[in-house]
Design a protein around this motif. Structure first.
Motif, PDB file in Angstrom:
ATOM      1  N   THR A 207     -17.295 -40.467  20.984  1.00  0.00           N
ATOM      2  CA  THR A 207     -18.723 -40.684  20.766  1.00  0.00           C
ATOM      3  C   THR A 207     -18.942 -41.674  19.617  1.00  0.00           C
ATOM      4  O   THR A 207     -19.717 -42.619  19.738  1.00  0.00           O
ATOM      5  N   PHE A 208     -18.245 -41.447  18.497  1.00  0.00           N
ATOM      6  CA  PHE A 208     -18.350 -42.371  17.360  1.00  0.00           C
ATOM      7  C   PHE A 208     -17.838 -43.758  17.733  1.00  0.00           C
ATOM      8  O   PHE A 208     -18.442 -44.773  17.376  1.00  0.00           O
ATOM      9  N   LEU A 209     -16.726 -43.810  18.453  1.00  0.00           N
ATOM     10  CA  LEU A 209     -16.146 -45.088  18.843  1.00  0.00           C
ATOM     11  C   LEU A 209     -17.098 -45.863  19.764  1.00  0.00           C
ATOM     12  O   LEU A 209     -17.297 -47.071  19.589  1.00  0.00           O
ATOM     13  N   ALA A 210     -17.706 -45.155  20.711  1.00  0.00           N
ATOM     14  CA  ALA A 210     -18.655 -45.807  21.613  1.00  0.00           C
ATOM     15  C   ALA A 210     -19.859 -46.341  20.840  1.00  0.00           C
ATOM     16  O   ALA A 210     -20.303 -47.479  21.070  1.00  0.00           O
ATOM     17  N   ALA A 211     -20.387 -45.536  19.924  1.00  0.00           N
ATOM     18  CA  ALA A 211     -21.524 -45.991  19.112  1.00  0.00           C
ATOM     19  C   ALA A 211     -21.137 -47.185  18.253  1.00  0.00           C
ATOM     20  O   ALA A 211     -21.913 -48.131  18.095  1.00  0.00           O
ATOM     21  N   PHE A 212     -19.930 -47.172  17.698  1.00  0.00           N
ATOM     22  CA  PHE A 212     -19.427 -48.272  16.883  1.00  0.00           C
ATOM     23  C   PHE A 212     -19.338 -49.549  17.714  1.00  0.00           C
ATOM     24  O   PHE A 212     -19.790 -50.629  17.304  1.00  0.00           O
ATOM     25  N   LEU A 213     -18.767 -49.442  18.910  1.00  0.00           N
ATOM     26  CA  LEU A 213     -18.635 -50.613  19.788  1.00  0.00           C
ATOM     27  C   LEU A 213     -20.003 -51.134  20.236  1.00  0.00           C
ATOM     28  O   LEU A 213     -20.219 -52.353  20.300  1.00  0.00           O
ATOM     29  N   ILE A 214     -20.918 -50.228  20.529  1.00  0.00           N
ATOM     30  CA  ILE A 214     -22.280 -50.653  20.909  1.00  0.00           C
ATOM     31  C   ILE A 214     -22.942 -51.383  19.748  1.00  0.00           C
ATOM     32  O   ILE A 214     -23.591 -52.415  19.938  1.00  0.00           O
ATOM     33  N   ALA A 215     -22.771 -50.885  18.517  1.00  0.00           N
ATOM     34  CA  ALA A 215     -23.348 -51.544  17.334  1.00  0.00           C
ATOM     35  C   ALA A 215     -22.750 -52.936  17.145  1.00  0.00           C
ATOM     36  O   ALA A 215     -23.473 -53.901  16.850  1.00  0.00           O
ATOM     37  N   ILE A 216     -21.448 -53.065  17.326  1.00  0.00           N
ATOM     38  CA  ILE A 216     -20.799 -54.369  17.178  1.00  0.00           C
ATOM     39  C   ILE A 216     -21.297 -55.347  18.233  1.00  0.00           C
ATOM     40  O   ILE A 216     -21.692 -56.471  17.920  1.00  0.00           O
ATOM     41  N   ILE A 217     -21.318 -54.922  19.483  1.00  0.00           N
ATOM     42  CA  ILE A 217     -21.755 -55.808  20.570  1.00  0.00           C
ATOM     43  C   ILE A 217     -23.226 -56.187  20.410  1.00  0.00           C
ATOM     44  O   ILE A 217     -23.606 -57.344  20.576  1.00  0.00           O
ATOM     45  N   THR A 218     -24.058 -55.205  20.056  1.00  0.00           N
ATOM     46  CA  THR A 218     -25.482 -55.480  19.838  1.00  0.00           C
ATOM     47  C   THR A 218     -25.669 -56.480  18.709  1.00  0.00           C
ATOM     48  O   THR A 218     -26.455 -57.426  18.825  1.00  0.00           O
ATOM     49  N   GLY A 219     -24.954 -56.293  17.614  1.00  0.00           N
ATOM     50  CA  GLY A 219     -25.036 -57.224  16.494  1.00  0.00           C
ATOM     51  C   GLY A 219     -24.606 -58.623  16.882  1.00  0.00           C
ATOM     52  O   GLY A 219     -25.232 -59.615  16.486  1.00  0.00           O
ATOM     53  N   LEU A 220     -23.549 -58.735  17.667  1.00  0.00           N
ATOM     54  CA  LEU A 220     -23.079 -60.051  18.105  1.00  0.00           C
ATOM     55  C   LEU A 220     -24.037 -60.704  19.100  1.00  0.00           C
ATOM     56  O   LEU A 220     -24.160 -61.925  19.144  1.00  0.00           O
ATOM     57  N   MET A 221     -24.724 -59.894  19.897  1.00  0.00           N
ATOM     58  CA  MET A 221     -25.650 -60.450  20.891  1.00  0.00           C
ATOM     59  C   MET A 221     -26.978 -60.870  20.280  1.00  0.00           C
ATOM     60  O   MET A 221     -27.557 -61.875  20.698  1.00  0.00           O
ATOM     61  N   PHE A 222     -27.486 -60.093  19.325  1.00  0.00           N
ATOM     62  CA  PHE A 222     -28.838 -60.339  18.841  1.00  0.00           C
ATOM     63  C   PHE A 222     -28.942 -60.766  17.379  1.00  0.00           C
ATOM     64  O   PHE A 222     -29.969 -61.306  16.968  1.00  0.00           O
ATOM     65  N   GLY A 223     -27.928 -60.512  16.580  1.00  0.00           N
ATOM     66  CA  GLY A 223     -27.975 -60.866  15.160  1.00  0.00           C
ATOM     67  C   GLY A 223     -28.088 -62.372  14.975  1.00  0.00           C
ATOM     68  O   GLY A 223     -27.288 -63.124  15.518  1.00  0.00           O
ATOM     69  N   PRO A 224     -29.081 -62.847  14.225  1.00  0.00           N
ATOM     70  CA  PRO A 224     -29.287 -64.282  14.061  1.00  0.00           C
ATOM     71  C   PRO A 224     -28.107 -64.972  13.384  1.00  0.00           C
ATOM     72  O   PRO A 224     -27.549 -64.455  12.420  1.00  0.00           O
ATOM     73  N   TRP A 225     -27.747 -66.160  13.896  1.00  0.00           N
ATOM     74  CA  TRP A 225     -26.637 -66.933  13.361  1.00  0.00           C
ATOM     75  C   TRP A 225     -27.119 -68.284  12.863  1.00  0.00           C
ATOM     76  O   TRP A 225     -26.869 -68.670  11.742  1.00  0.00           O
ATOM     77  N   TYR A 226     -27.824 -69.024  13.724  1.00  0.00           N
ATOM     78  CA  TYR A 226     -28.401 -70.297  13.295  1.00  0.00           C
ATOM     79  C   TYR A 226     -29.574 -70.695  14.180  1.00  0.00           C
ATOM     80  O   TYR A 226     -29.769 -70.151  15.264  1.00  0.00           O
ATOM     81  N   ILE A 227     -30.348 -71.663  13.681  1.00  0.00           N
ATOM     82  CA  ILE A 227     -31.460 -72.264  14.424  1.00  0.00           C
ATOM     83  C   ILE A 227     -31.137 -73.742  14.595  1.00  0.00           C
ATOM     84  O   ILE A 227     -30.704 -74.394  13.643  1.00  0.00           O
ATOM     85  N   ARG A 228     -31.360 -74.246  15.776  1.00  0.00           N
ATOM     86  CA  ARG A 228     -31.149 -75.672  16.035  1.00  0.00           C
ATOM     87  C   ARG A 228     -32.357 -76.219  16.775  1.00  0.00           C
ATOM     88  O   ARG A 228     -32.920 -75.542  17.634  1.00  0.00           O
ATOM     89  N   ALA A 229     -32.758 -77.417  16.425  1.00  0.00           N
ATOM     90  CA  ALA A 229     -33.889 -78.058  17.109  1.00  0.00           C
ATOM     91  C   ALA A 229     -33.482 -79.462  17.518  1.00  0.00           C
ATOM     92  O   ALA A 229     -32.974 -80.234  16.701  1.00  0.00           O
ATOM     93  N   ASP A 230     -33.699 -79.770  18.779  1.00  0.00           N
ATOM     94  CA  ASP A 230     -33.506 -81.143  19.259  1.00  0.00           C
ATOM     95  C   ASP A 230     -34.760 -81.540  20.018  1.00  0.00           C
ATOM     96  O   ASP A 230     -35.749 -80.806  20.016  1.00  0.00           O
ATOM     97  N   LYS A 231     -34.753 -82.678  20.666  1.00  0.00           N
ATOM     98  CA  LYS A 231     -35.976 -83.180  21.301  1.00  0.00           C
ATOM     99  C   LYS A 231     -36.470 -82.299  22.449  1.00  0.00           C
ATOM    100  O   LYS A 231     -37.645 -82.340  22.792  1.00  0.00           O
ATOM    101  N   ASP A 232     -35.611 -81.454  22.987  1.00  0.00           N
ATOM    102  CA  ASP A 232     -35.997 -80.611  24.121  1.00  0.00           C
ATOM    103  C   ASP A 232     -36.238 -79.141  23.762  1.00  0.00           C
ATOM    104  O   ASP A 232     -37.139 -78.515  24.319  1.00  0.00           O
ATOM    105  N   TYR A 233     -35.435 -78.596  22.866  1.00  0.00           N
ATOM    106  CA  TYR A 233     -35.497 -77.159  22.596  1.00  0.00           C
ATOM    107  C   TYR A 233     -35.346 -76.827  21.116  1.00  0.00           C
ATOM    108  O   TYR A 233     -34.654 -77.524  20.379  1.00  0.00           O
ATOM    109  N   VAL A 234     -35.969 -75.709  20.738  1.00  0.00           N
ATOM    110  CA  VAL A 234     -35.636 -75.016  19.503  1.00  0.00           C
ATOM    111  C   VAL A 234     -34.772 -73.852  19.974  1.00  0.00           C
ATOM    112  O   VAL A 234     -35.194 -73.056  20.815  1.00  0.00           O
ATOM    113  N   ILE A 235     -33.556 -73.785  19.459  1.00  0.00           N
ATOM    114  CA  ILE A 235     -32.601 -72.788  19.922  1.00  0.00           C
ATOM    115  C   ILE A 235     -32.311 -71.797  18.798  1.00  0.00           C
ATOM    116  O   ILE A 235     -31.868 -72.186  17.725  1.00  0.00           O
TER     117      ILE A 235
END
Length: 163
Positions: A38-66
Motif C-alpha cells: 500500500t505504501f509502495l503503491a502510494a509512493f509510486l503514484i506520488a512520483i508518477i503524478t509529480g513527474l506528470m504534472f509538476g512544473p519544470w519550465y515554460i517556453r514560448a515560441d511564435k506558435d505556442y506557450v508550452i
C-alpha cells in the motif's frame, strides 16, 4: 524563449516531507506485506503524478506557450490568447483539483477576482495570467515572468494584421 520554474521553500519542504514519509513508511512496513505494498503503491503514484504534472519550465515560441513537466506538456496556442499580464495568486485561492505545494502548484484553482484558472508554477511571486479568447485562464510561473510576459506580448503583436 525558455524559462525554468523556481520552486519556493514551501514547495521544496512539502515535496521532501511527502517523499520522506512514503519512503520511511515503506521501510517500516517491510514485515507487513499488504501495508508495505500500500505504501509502495502510494509512493509510486506520488512520483508518477509529480513527474506528470509538476512544473519544470515554460517556453514560448511564435506558435505556442508550452508549460512543460518532465513527462507531459500543455500547449497554449498564441493565436488564441486574448491578453497576458503579471499576476500573483493569493492565499485565498481555492484548489479545486491539483496540488497546492507538492511538486509545485498545478491543477485547477479558483480565485475570487478572476474565477477559475489552471495553475502551473513553483512560486506565487513568479506568475502571470493568460486569458484566452474562449474564456479559459492559465496562471503559469517562471524564473523571469516580466521577460516572459514581454516576449509573449511581442508574439501577440506580431500576429496582429497591419492596417
Amino acid at each position: 524563449m525558455k524559462n525554468k520554474i523556481v520552486y519556493s521553500k514551501y514547495v521544496i519542504a512539502v515535496t521532501a516531507i511527502a517523499y520522506g514519509i512514503f519512503f520511511i513508511g515503506c521501510i517500516l512496513t517491510l514485515h507487513d506485506k499488504p501495508l508495505f505494498y500500500t505504501f509502495l503503491a502510494a509512493f509510486l503514484i506520488a512520483i508518477i503524478t509529480g513527474l506528470m504534472f509538476g512544473p519544470w519550465y515554460i517556453r514560448a515560441d511564435k506558435d505556442y506557450v508550452i508549460a512543460r513537466s518532465i513527462l507531459k506538456s500543455k500547449k497554449i496556442p498564441v493565436r488564441d490568447i486574448e491578453s497576458i499580464e503579471l499576476f500573483q495568486p493569493t492565499m485565498g485561492a481555492v484548489r479545486i483539483l491539483g496540488s497546492g505545494g507538492f511538486m509545485g502548484y498545478w491543477g485547477m484553482f479558483k480565485e475570487g477576482d478572476i474565477g477559475r484558472y489552471r495553475a502551473f508554477y513553483g512560486k506565487a511571486s513568479d506568475c502571470f495570467l493568460i486569458r484566452m479568447k474562449n474564456g479559459e485562464k492559465y496562471v503559469p510561473g517562471c524564473e523571469t515572468p516580466n521577460k516572459m510576459v514581454e516576449h509573449i506580448k511581442s508574439l501577440l503583436a506580431a500576429l496582429k494584421p497591419e492596417n
